[in-house]
Design a protein around this motif. Sequence first.
Motif: not given
Length: 163
Positions: A21-30, A100-108, A122-127, A161-163
């Motif tokens: 949900l967080i990543y979908l919201a970030a994509i929509a906001i972007s 790795p899945i959350y990392l992949a979502n951020t990388l997406l 870019l900023p929404m990925a880190f948020i 945790r991430w990379i």
Amino acid sequence: MTANQPKTGLPKPGHIPWPPLIYLAAIAISIVLGLFYPLPWIGDLLGDILFAAGFVALFGVVALWFTAIRTMIRAKTTLNPNGVPEHLITSGPFGISRNPIYLANTLLMIGVAFVSGVAWFLPMAFIAAFATQKAAVEGEEKILATKFGKKYRDYAKRVRRWI
């Protein structure tokens, strides 16, 4: 007791699947911000390099998703972000990142920014990554530490945790 119910003594997992949900919201906001308040993007040669890097990142996303999900299925543990895992997975992409899945979502989101030129990704990925860490990862880590003890703590010391 099902595999998704916590065993006695384990912290309770949440009920809302926050990470997707967080990543979908970030994509929509972007996308909305990109449409109504576009930011300038890098052009010329550097823009072309970023465009190509974006496709490399998107390829990495697919590879991370596929290998992480396959590793979880083979280990016969839950894919549900709110479920309690049956096994601690430390191999495959989990040997590089604990998430790795959350990392992949951020990388997406980063890859989409580079390919589309919509800088808001870019900023929404880190948020989104920060929000996921606070809403999900920290709780998941408490459950893993309680369930797997020293084995998890040793893994957490060895793998970031991430990379």
